[in-house]
Design a protein around this motif. Sequence first.
Motif, PDB file in Angstrom:
ATOM      1  N   ASP A  90      10.800   5.764 -19.390  1.00  0.00           N
ATOM      2  CA  ASP A  90      11.929   4.877 -19.157  1.00  0.00           C
ATOM      3  C   ASP A  90      11.781   3.771 -20.195  1.00  0.00           C
ATOM      4  O   ASP A  90      10.798   3.026 -20.185  1.00  0.00           O
ATOM      5  CB  ASP A  90      11.894   4.298 -17.744  1.00  0.00           C
ATOM      6  CG  ASP A  90      12.083   5.378 -16.685  1.00  0.00           C
ATOM      7  OD1 ASP A  90      12.899   6.291 -16.911  1.00  0.00           O
ATOM      8  OD2 ASP A  90      11.402   5.311 -15.644  1.00  0.00           O
ATOM      9  N   SER A 106      15.073   7.789 -20.055  1.00  0.00           N
ATOM     10  CA  SER A 106      16.185   6.860 -19.840  1.00  0.00           C
ATOM     11  C   SER A 106      16.057   5.720 -20.837  1.00  0.00           C
ATOM     12  O   SER A 106      14.980   5.450 -21.366  1.00  0.00           O
ATOM     13  CB  SER A 106      16.194   6.329 -18.410  1.00  0.00           C
ATOM     14  OG  SER A 106      15.082   5.469 -18.189  1.00  0.00           O
ATOM     15  N   SER A 108      17.595   1.599 -21.493  1.00  0.00           N
ATOM     16  CA  SER A 108      18.384   0.453 -21.053  1.00  0.00           C
ATOM     17  C   SER A 108      18.192  -0.687 -22.038  1.00  0.00           C
ATOM     18  O   SER A 108      17.158  -0.793 -22.696  1.00  0.00           O
ATOM     19  CB  SER A 108      17.970   0.013 -19.641  1.00  0.00           C
ATOM     20  OG  SER A 108      16.624  -0.439 -19.646  1.00  0.00           O
TER      21      SER A 108
END
Length: 124
Positions: A90, A106, A108
């Motif tokens: 992540d 992921s 972000s």
Amino acid sequence: ERRVRVQGGLNVVELDAESLEQAWGVTINGPAEAELYLNVRSEQLALDGMVWTYEGGVLPESALLNLPETTALDIVQGDHHVNILAPSADVSFPSGLVTGNLVAASLSGGGQVNCGHFGGGLGR
């Protein structure tokens, strides 16, 4: 700064996460026909304000930062001219630039990824 010297052909280098995190930059020196797989085995990794440079003809598209065990990757600022393979990670990427491929579980944040080309042949 962390310096890595490579030869022509495939080069596999193991690097511990702590020494990479403490470096302000990574300089890779070697000929144009060099391929580098920089393996870092750590569950967590932070690349903070790091700059990647290349000398001697080796190209950024021939370098792969391989993070096979990383589940949490923080990229903060910096100018990362390297392909990053972190398929289980992540990634928190609030700012900075990655020029190359970024493969992660992921992603972000507002960091910028300029897709590059991975020219490595995985050992052909």
